[in-house]
Scaffold this motif. Structure first.
Motif, PDB file in Angstrom:
ATOM      1  N   GLN A   1       0.856  -1.177   0.000  1.00 57.51           N
ATOM      2  CA  GLN A   1       0.000   0.000   0.000  1.00 57.51           C
ATOM      3  C   GLN A   1       0.895   1.232   0.000  1.00 57.51           C
ATOM      4  O   GLN A   1       1.605   1.487   0.983  1.00 57.51           O
ATOM      5  N   PRO A   2       0.918   2.002  -1.104  1.00 60.73           N
ATOM      6  CA  PRO A   2       1.854   3.128  -1.181  1.00 60.73           C
ATOM      7  C   PRO A   2       1.436   4.287  -0.285  1.00 60.73           C
ATOM      8  O   PRO A   2       0.250   4.509  -0.038  1.00 60.73           O
ATOM      9  N   GLY A   3       2.428   5.030   0.196  1.00 63.90           N
ATOM     10  CA  GLY A   3       2.150   6.247   0.937  1.00 63.90           C
ATOM     11  C   GLY A   3       1.723   7.366   0.000  1.00 63.90           C
ATOM     12  O   GLY A   3       1.923   7.289  -1.227  1.00 63.90           O
ATOM     13  N   ARG A   4       1.155   8.383   0.582  1.00 71.09           N
ATOM     14  CA  ARG A   4       0.655   9.508  -0.215  1.00 71.09           C
ATOM     15  C   ARG A   4       1.783  10.158  -1.040  1.00 71.09           C
ATOM     16  O   ARG A   4       1.598  10.492  -2.208  1.00 71.09           O
ATOM     17  N   ALA A   5       2.952  10.309  -0.436  1.00 70.47           N
ATOM     18  CA  ALA A   5       4.057  10.986  -1.118  1.00 70.47           C
ATOM     19  C   ALA A   5       4.492  10.235  -2.375  1.00 70.47           C
ATOM     20  O   ALA A   5       4.746  10.845  -3.416  1.00 70.47           O
ATOM     21  N   ILE A   6       4.574   8.902  -2.297  1.00 73.27           N
ATOM     22  CA  ILE A   6       5.017   8.148  -3.470  1.00 73.27           C
ATOM     23  C   ILE A   6       3.947   8.158  -4.552  1.00 73.27           C
ATOM     24  O   ILE A   6       4.265   8.177  -5.748  1.00 73.27           O
ATOM     25  N   VAL A   7       2.679   8.181  -4.160  1.00 74.88           N
ATOM     26  CA  VAL A   7       1.610   8.277  -5.172  1.00 74.88           C
ATOM     27  C   VAL A   7       1.734   9.594  -5.928  1.00 74.88           C
ATOM     28  O   VAL A   7       1.595   9.639  -7.162  1.00 74.88           O
ATOM     29  N   ILE A   8       2.013  10.668  -5.206  1.00 73.62           N
ATOM     30  CA  ILE A   8       2.185  11.969  -5.864  1.00 73.62           C
ATOM     31  C   ILE A   8       3.395  11.937  -6.791  1.00 73.62           C
ATOM     32  O   ILE A   8       3.338  12.424  -7.927  1.00 73.62           O
ATOM     33  N   ARG A   9       4.489  11.337  -6.328  1.00 73.61           N
ATOM     34  CA  ARG A   9       5.683  11.262  -7.178  1.00 73.61           C
ATOM     35  C   ARG A   9       5.418  10.421  -8.426  1.00 73.61           C
ATOM     36  O   ARG A   9       5.859  10.762  -9.523  1.00 73.61           O
ATOM     37  N   LEU A  10       4.714   9.328  -8.273  1.00 79.99           N
ATOM     38  CA  LEU A  10       4.394   8.472  -9.415  1.00 79.99           C
ATOM     39  C   LEU A  10       3.506   9.205 -10.419  1.00 79.99           C
ATOM     40  O   LEU A  10       3.705   9.103 -11.631  1.00 79.99           O
ATOM     41  N   SER A  11       2.520   9.948  -9.914  1.00 78.85           N
ATOM     42  CA  SER A  11       1.616  10.674 -10.820  1.00 78.85           C
ATOM     43  C   SER A  11       2.367  11.766 -11.568  1.00 78.85           C
ATOM     44  O   SER A  11       2.105  12.016 -12.752  1.00 78.85           O
ATOM     45  N   GLU A  12       3.323  12.405 -10.893  1.00 82.29           N
ATOM     46  CA  GLU A  12       4.147  13.415 -11.563  1.00 82.29           C
ATOM     47  C   GLU A  12       5.032  12.767 -12.622  1.00 82.29           C
ATOM     48  O   GLU A  12       5.187  13.283 -13.727  1.00 82.29           O
ATOM     49  N   ALA A  13       5.625  11.627 -12.288  1.00 83.53           N
ATOM     50  CA  ALA A  13       6.500  10.919 -13.223  1.00 83.53           C
ATOM     51  C   ALA A  13       5.723  10.459 -14.458  1.00 83.53           C
ATOM     52  O   ALA A  13       6.277  10.405 -15.559  1.00 83.53           O
ATOM     53  N   LEU A  14       4.459  10.140 -14.284  1.00 83.41           N
ATOM     54  CA  LEU A  14       3.622   9.705 -15.402  1.00 83.41           C
ATOM     55  C   LEU A  14       3.105  10.877 -16.234  1.00 83.41           C
ATOM     56  O   LEU A  14       2.493  10.677 -17.279  1.00 83.41           O
ATOM     57  N   GLY A  15       3.351  12.099 -15.765  1.00 83.16           N
ATOM     58  CA  GLY A  15       2.882  13.275 -16.500  1.00 83.16           C
ATOM     59  C   GLY A  15       1.372  13.414 -16.499  1.00 83.16           C
ATOM     60  O   GLY A  15       0.779  13.866 -17.484  1.00 83.16           O
ATOM     61  N   LEU A  16       0.734  13.061 -15.388  1.00 85.21           N
ATOM     62  CA  LEU A  16      -0.718  13.142 -15.303  1.00 85.21           C
ATOM     63  C   LEU A  16      -1.176  14.573 -15.083  1.00 85.21           C
ATOM     64  O   LEU A  16      -0.466  15.386 -14.487  1.00 85.21           O
ATOM     65  N   SER A  17      -2.374  14.869 -15.549  1.00 83.57           N
ATOM     66  CA  SER A  17      -2.981  16.171 -15.273  1.00 83.57           C
ATOM     67  C   SER A  17      -3.337  16.252 -13.794  1.00 83.57           C
ATOM     68  O   SER A  17      -3.332  15.234 -13.079  1.00 83.57           O
ATOM     69  N   LEU A  18      -3.663  17.444 -13.320  1.00 84.13           N
ATOM     70  CA  LEU A  18      -4.040  17.581 -11.909  1.00 84.13           C
ATOM     71  C   LEU A  18      -5.263  16.736 -11.579  1.00 84.13           C
ATOM     72  O   LEU A  18      -5.325  16.113 -10.512  1.00 84.13           O
ATOM     73  N   ARG A  19      -6.230  16.706 -12.475  1.00 86.21           N
ATOM     74  CA  ARG A  19      -7.429  15.890 -12.237  1.00 86.21           C
ATOM     75  C   ARG A  19      -7.047  14.413 -12.149  1.00 86.21           C
ATOM     76  O   ARG A  19      -7.547  13.673 -11.287  1.00 86.21           O
ATOM     77  N   GLU A  20      -6.184  13.965 -13.043  1.00 87.21           N
ATOM     78  CA  GLU A  20      -5.762  12.567 -13.048  1.00 87.21           C
ATOM     79  C   GLU A  20      -4.926  12.239 -11.813  1.00 87.21           C
ATOM     80  O   GLU A  20      -5.002  11.132 -11.273  1.00 87.21           O
ATOM     81  N   ARG A  21      -4.139  13.199 -11.334  1.00 86.35           N
ATOM     82  CA  ARG A  21      -3.374  12.976 -10.107  1.00 86.35           C
ATOM     83  C   ARG A  21      -4.317  12.816  -8.916  1.00 86.35           C
ATOM     84  O   ARG A  21      -4.100  11.963  -8.044  1.00 86.35           O
ATOM     85  N   ASN A  22      -5.350  13.656  -8.870  1.00 81.25           N
ATOM     86  CA  ASN A  22      -6.351  13.502  -7.811  1.00 81.25           C
ATOM     87  C   ASN A  22      -7.001  12.127  -7.869  1.00 81.25           C
ATOM     88  O   ASN A  22      -7.238  11.484  -6.842  1.00 81.25           O
ATOM     89  N   ASP A  23      -7.312  11.661  -9.082  1.00 81.07           N
ATOM     90  CA  ASP A  23      -7.944  10.352  -9.252  1.00 81.07           C
ATOM     91  C   ASP A  23      -7.036   9.232  -8.739  1.00 81.07           C
ATOM     92  O   ASP A  23      -7.503   8.281  -8.098  1.00 81.07           O
TER      93      ASP A  23
END
Length: 275
Positions: free
Chosen positions: A48-70
Protein backbone atom coordinates in the motif's frame (compact mmCIF):
# COMPACT_ATOMS: atom_id res chain seq x y z
CA UNK A 1 -13.32 10.69 -10.82
CA UNK A 2 -15.24 7.78 -12.32
CA UNK A 3 -16.58 4.89 -10.23
CA UNK A 4 -14.45 2.59 -12.41
CA UNK A 5 -11.31 4.25 -11.08
CA UNK A 6 -12.59 3.98 -7.52
CA UNK A 7 -13.20 0.24 -7.92
CA UNK A 8 -9.95 -0.47 -9.77
CA UNK A 9 -7.62 0.51 -6.94
CA UNK A 10 -4.14 1.98 -7.07
CA UNK A 11 -2.42 -1.13 -8.46
CA UNK A 12 -4.66 -1.48 -11.50
CA UNK A 13 -4.67 2.25 -12.16
CA UNK A 14 -0.90 2.56 -11.86
CA UNK A 15 -0.35 -0.31 -14.30
CA UNK A 16 -2.92 1.17 -16.71
CA UNK A 17 -1.21 4.55 -16.76
CA UNK A 18 2.25 3.03 -17.03
CA UNK A 19 1.18 1.10 -20.11
CA UNK A 20 -0.47 4.16 -21.64
CA UNK A 21 2.82 6.03 -21.19
CA UNK A 22 4.73 3.00 -22.53
CA UNK A 23 7.00 2.81 -19.54
CA UNK A 24 8.48 -0.28 -17.93
CA UNK A 25 8.36 -0.67 -14.18
CA UNK A 26 12.07 0.14 -14.14
CA UNK A 27 11.53 3.29 -16.24
CA UNK A 28 8.77 4.53 -13.93
CA UNK A 29 10.76 3.71 -10.81
CA UNK A 30 13.70 5.75 -12.06
CA UNK A 31 11.49 8.72 -12.90
CA UNK A 32 9.75 8.59 -9.50
CA UNK A 33 12.95 8.02 -7.49
CA UNK A 34 11.88 4.63 -6.15
CA UNK A 35 12.64 0.99 -6.93
CA UNK A 36 11.24 -1.38 -9.53
CA UNK A 37 10.40 -3.76 -6.66
CA UNK A 38 8.26 -1.10 -5.01
CA UNK A 39 6.40 -0.32 -8.26
CA UNK A 40 5.84 -4.05 -8.82
CA UNK A 41 4.50 -4.53 -5.30
CA UNK A 42 2.09 -1.59 -5.68
CA UNK A 43 0.77 -2.88 -9.00
CA UNK A 44 0.30 -6.42 -7.64
CA UNK A 45 -1.45 -5.17 -4.49
CA UNK A 46 1.31 -6.47 -2.20
CA UNK A 47 2.16 -2.96 -1.00
CA UNK A 48 0.00 0.00 0.00
CA UNK A 49 1.85 3.13 -1.18
CA UNK A 50 2.15 6.25 0.94
CA UNK A 51 0.66 9.51 -0.22
CA UNK A 52 4.06 10.99 -1.12
CA UNK A 53 5.02 8.15 -3.47
CA UNK A 54 1.61 8.28 -5.17
CA UNK A 55 2.18 11.97 -5.86
CA UNK A 56 5.68 11.26 -7.18
CA UNK A 57 4.39 8.47 -9.41
CA UNK A 58 1.62 10.67 -10.82
CA UNK A 59 4.15 13.42 -11.56
CA UNK A 60 6.50 10.92 -13.22
CA UNK A 61 3.62 9.71 -15.40
CA UNK A 62 2.88 13.28 -16.50
CA UNK A 63 -0.72 13.14 -15.30
CA UNK A 64 -2.98 16.17 -15.27
CA UNK A 65 -4.04 17.58 -11.91
CA UNK A 66 -7.43 15.89 -12.24
CA UNK A 67 -5.76 12.57 -13.05
CA UNK A 68 -3.37 12.98 -10.11
CA UNK A 69 -6.35 13.50 -7.81
CA UNK A 70 -7.94 10.35 -9.25
CA UNK A 71 -4.81 8.30 -8.59
CA UNK A 72 -4.67 9.58 -5.01
CA UNK A 73 -8.30 8.68 -4.48
CA UNK A 74 -7.71 5.21 -5.93
CA UNK A 75 -5.01 4.78 -3.28
CA UNK A 76 -7.41 5.85 -0.53
CA UNK A 77 -6.20 9.44 -0.07
CA UNK A 78 -7.92 12.79 -0.36
CA UNK A 79 -7.28 14.80 -3.55
CA UNK A 80 -4.28 17.13 -3.42
CA UNK A 81 -5.59 19.77 -5.82
CA UNK A 82 -8.67 21.93 -5.41
CA UNK A 83 -11.23 22.51 -8.15
CA UNK A 84 -12.71 26.01 -7.90
CA UNK A 85 -15.22 27.97 -9.90
CA UNK A 86 -13.91 30.94 -11.87
CA UNK A 87 -16.56 33.02 -10.11
CA UNK A 88 -15.34 32.04 -6.63
CA UNK A 89 -13.23 34.46 -4.64
CA UNK A 90 -9.96 32.56 -5.02
CA UNK A 91 -10.11 32.62 -8.84
CA UNK A 92 -11.98 35.89 -9.31
CA UNK A 93 -8.73 37.81 -10.00
CA UNK A 94 -7.93 35.24 -12.70
CA UNK A 95 -11.34 35.76 -14.28
CA UNK A 96 -10.77 39.52 -14.25
CA UNK A 97 -7.35 39.10 -15.86
CA UNK A 98 -8.76 36.80 -18.55
CA UNK A 99 -11.48 39.30 -19.38
CA UNK A 100 -8.82 41.98 -19.75
CA UNK A 101 -6.80 39.76 -22.08
CA UNK A 102 -9.87 39.04 -24.20
CA UNK A 103 -10.59 42.75 -24.54
CA UNK A 104 -6.95 43.49 -25.24
CA UNK A 105 -6.91 41.05 -28.15
CA UNK A 106 -9.58 43.00 -30.02
CA UNK A 107 -10.18 43.47 -32.93
CA UNK A 108 -9.22 39.80 -33.28
CA UNK A 109 -11.27 36.88 -31.91
CA UNK A 110 -10.22 35.23 -28.66
CA UNK A 111 -11.87 32.74 -26.32
CA UNK A 112 -11.22 31.01 -23.01
CA UNK A 113 -11.93 27.30 -23.37
CA UNK A 114 -12.45 24.45 -20.94
CA UNK A 115 -11.59 20.86 -21.97
CA UNK A 116 -12.87 19.62 -25.32
CA UNK A 117 -13.74 23.09 -26.59
CA UNK A 118 -16.37 24.30 -24.11
CA UNK A 119 -16.46 28.11 -24.24
CA UNK A 120 -16.04 29.81 -20.87
CA UNK A 121 -15.68 33.40 -22.12
CA UNK A 122 -15.12 35.21 -25.42
CA UNK A 123 -14.61 38.70 -26.75
CA UNK A 124 -16.90 40.55 -29.14
CA UNK A 125 -14.91 39.63 -32.24
CA UNK A 126 -16.06 35.98 -32.06
CA UNK A 127 -19.19 37.10 -33.88
CA UNK A 128 -17.27 36.26 -37.05
CA UNK A 129 -17.54 32.58 -36.02
CA UNK A 130 -21.26 32.63 -35.29
CA UNK A 131 -22.53 34.21 -38.53
CA UNK A 132 -25.42 32.09 -39.84
CA UNK A 133 -24.92 29.31 -37.27
CA UNK A 134 -27.92 27.25 -36.16
CA UNK A 135 -29.35 28.50 -32.83
CA UNK A 136 -28.84 25.13 -31.13
CA UNK A 137 -25.09 25.42 -31.68
CA UNK A 138 -25.11 28.78 -29.89
CA UNK A 139 -27.06 27.60 -26.85
CA UNK A 140 -24.85 27.61 -23.74
CA UNK A 141 -22.65 25.82 -23.02
CA UNK A 142 -21.30 26.50 -26.51
CA UNK A 143 -18.67 24.10 -27.82
CA UNK A 144 -16.27 25.92 -30.13
CA UNK A 145 -15.00 22.81 -31.92
CA UNK A 146 -18.52 21.58 -32.69
CA UNK A 147 -19.51 25.08 -33.83
CA UNK A 148 -16.52 25.22 -36.17
CA UNK A 149 -16.89 21.79 -37.79
CA UNK A 150 -20.66 21.22 -37.74
CA UNK A 151 -22.35 21.63 -41.15
CA UNK A 152 -24.91 23.97 -39.54
CA UNK A 153 -22.15 26.02 -37.93
CA UNK A 154 -18.99 27.42 -39.47
CA UNK A 155 -18.15 24.44 -41.70
CA UNK A 156 -20.00 25.69 -44.77
CA UNK A 157 -17.92 28.88 -44.65
CA UNK A 158 -14.52 27.21 -44.19
CA UNK A 159 -12.67 27.15 -47.49
CA UNK A 160 -10.16 24.49 -46.38
CA UNK A 161 -12.42 22.40 -44.13
CA UNK A 162 -10.73 19.08 -44.95
CA UNK A 163 -7.21 20.23 -44.17
CA UNK A 164 -7.94 22.57 -41.28
CA UNK A 165 -10.59 20.31 -39.75
CA UNK A 166 -8.28 17.32 -39.76
CA UNK A 167 -5.70 19.42 -37.94
CA UNK A 168 -8.30 20.11 -35.21
CA UNK A 169 -9.39 16.47 -34.98
CA UNK A 170 -5.83 15.10 -34.90
CA UNK A 171 -4.98 17.40 -31.98
CA UNK A 172 -7.95 15.95 -30.09
CA UNK A 173 -6.93 12.41 -31.00
CA UNK A 174 -3.47 13.07 -29.61
CA UNK A 175 -5.06 14.24 -26.36
CA UNK A 176 -7.25 11.13 -26.27
CA UNK A 177 -4.18 8.91 -26.66
CA UNK A 178 -2.45 10.70 -23.79
CA UNK A 179 -5.50 10.74 -21.50
CA UNK A 180 -7.96 8.04 -22.61
CA UNK A 181 -11.59 9.00 -22.10
CA UNK A 182 -14.57 7.25 -23.75
CA UNK A 183 -16.45 10.55 -23.84
CA UNK A 184 -13.62 12.20 -25.73
CA UNK A 185 -13.40 9.27 -28.14
CA UNK A 186 -17.07 9.75 -28.97
CA UNK A 187 -16.61 13.48 -29.46
CA UNK A 188 -13.63 12.93 -31.78
CA UNK A 189 -15.68 10.46 -33.82
CA UNK A 190 -18.50 13.00 -34.08
CA UNK A 191 -16.21 15.78 -35.29
CA UNK A 192 -14.41 13.50 -37.74
CA UNK A 193 -17.78 12.57 -39.22
CA UNK A 194 -18.37 16.20 -40.22
CA UNK A 195 -15.24 16.37 -42.37
CA UNK A 196 -15.10 15.70 -46.13
CA UNK A 197 -13.32 12.56 -47.24
CA UNK A 198 -11.49 14.19 -50.10
CA UNK A 199 -7.65 14.23 -49.92
CA UNK A 200 -6.00 17.01 -47.99
CA UNK A 201 -4.47 19.61 -50.28
CA UNK A 202 -1.25 21.61 -49.92
CA UNK A 203 -2.90 25.01 -49.46
CA UNK A 204 -1.30 26.08 -46.21
CA UNK A 205 1.34 28.47 -44.95
CA UNK A 206 4.82 27.24 -44.30
CA UNK A 207 4.53 27.78 -40.54
CA UNK A 208 0.88 27.04 -39.79
CA UNK A 209 -2.42 25.69 -41.12
CA UNK A 210 -4.62 28.79 -41.47
CA UNK A 211 -8.37 28.85 -41.11
CA UNK A 212 -9.81 30.22 -44.35
CA UNK A 213 -13.18 31.60 -43.33
CA UNK A 214 -15.70 33.31 -45.58
CA UNK A 215 -17.39 36.30 -43.94
CA UNK A 216 -19.62 39.21 -44.90
CA UNK A 217 -16.43 41.24 -45.31
CA UNK A 218 -14.60 38.72 -47.51
CA UNK A 219 -12.37 35.75 -46.77
CA UNK A 220 -10.43 35.80 -43.50
CA UNK A 221 -7.20 33.84 -43.02
CA UNK A 222 -6.58 33.16 -39.34
CA UNK A 223 -3.91 31.34 -37.36
CA UNK A 224 -4.28 30.22 -33.76
CA UNK A 225 -2.26 30.91 -30.63
CA UNK A 226 -2.88 28.73 -27.55
CA UNK A 227 -1.95 29.87 -24.04
CA UNK A 228 -2.34 27.93 -20.80
CA UNK A 229 -1.51 28.30 -17.10
CA UNK A 230 1.64 26.18 -16.89
CA UNK A 231 2.07 26.39 -13.09
CA UNK A 232 -1.58 26.12 -12.03
CA UNK A 233 -2.36 24.13 -8.88
CA UNK A 234 -6.14 24.39 -9.22
CA UNK A 235 -7.83 21.82 -11.49
CA UNK A 236 -10.14 24.39 -13.10
CA UNK A 237 -7.30 26.74 -13.91
CA UNK A 238 -5.03 23.96 -15.17
CA UNK A 239 -7.70 22.80 -17.63
CA UNK A 240 -8.36 26.22 -19.15
CA UNK A 241 -6.59 27.64 -22.17
CA UNK A 242 -6.84 30.84 -24.15
CA UNK A 243 -7.37 30.39 -27.88
CA UNK A 244 -6.47 33.61 -29.69
CA UNK A 245 -6.89 34.01 -33.44
CA UNK A 246 -4.46 36.20 -35.37
CA UNK A 247 -4.61 37.47 -38.96
CA UNK A 248 -2.38 35.55 -41.36
CA UNK A 249 -2.22 38.51 -43.76
CA UNK A 250 -2.83 42.25 -43.82
CA UNK A 251 -6.12 41.91 -45.73
CA UNK A 252 -7.55 39.85 -42.86
CA UNK A 253 -6.27 42.32 -40.28
CA UNK A 254 -7.93 45.21 -42.10
CA UNK A 255 -11.24 43.36 -42.46
CA UNK A 256 -11.30 42.57 -38.75
CA UNK A 257 -10.49 46.20 -37.92
CA UNK A 258 -13.41 47.31 -40.11
CA UNK A 259 -15.75 44.89 -38.33
CA UNK A 260 -14.61 46.27 -34.97
CA UNK A 261 -15.23 49.81 -36.18
CA UNK A 262 -18.80 48.93 -37.12
CA UNK A 263 -19.38 47.37 -33.69
CA UNK A 264 -18.14 50.52 -31.97
CA UNK A 265 -20.46 52.65 -34.10
CA UNK A 266 -23.42 50.42 -33.24
CA UNK A 267 -23.68 48.70 -36.61
CA UNK A 268 -23.86 44.95 -36.38
CA UNK A 269 -22.95 44.77 -32.69
CA UNK A 270 -22.08 41.27 -31.48
CA UNK A 271 -22.46 40.96 -27.68
CA UNK A 272 -19.72 39.34 -25.64
CA UNK A 273 -20.63 35.74 -24.83
CA UNK A 274 -20.31 34.08 -21.43
CA UNK A 275 -21.66 30.56 -21.98
Amino acid sequence: MSSTTEQAGIGVELKRWRRIRRLSQLDLAALADTTQRHVSFIESGRSQPGRAIVIRLSEALGLSLRERNDLLTAAGYLPAFTESSLDEGVLRPVRTALDEILRGHLPYPALVLAPYGRVVAANEAVGVFTEGAAPELLTPPVNLLRLMLHPDGMARRVGNLGEWGRHVVENLRARARRSPDPGLDGFVAELAGYLPRNPVGPGHLGFSVPLRLASADGELRLITLLTSFATATDVTLAELHLEAFLPADEETAERLRLRAGRRRSGQGVVPSRRP
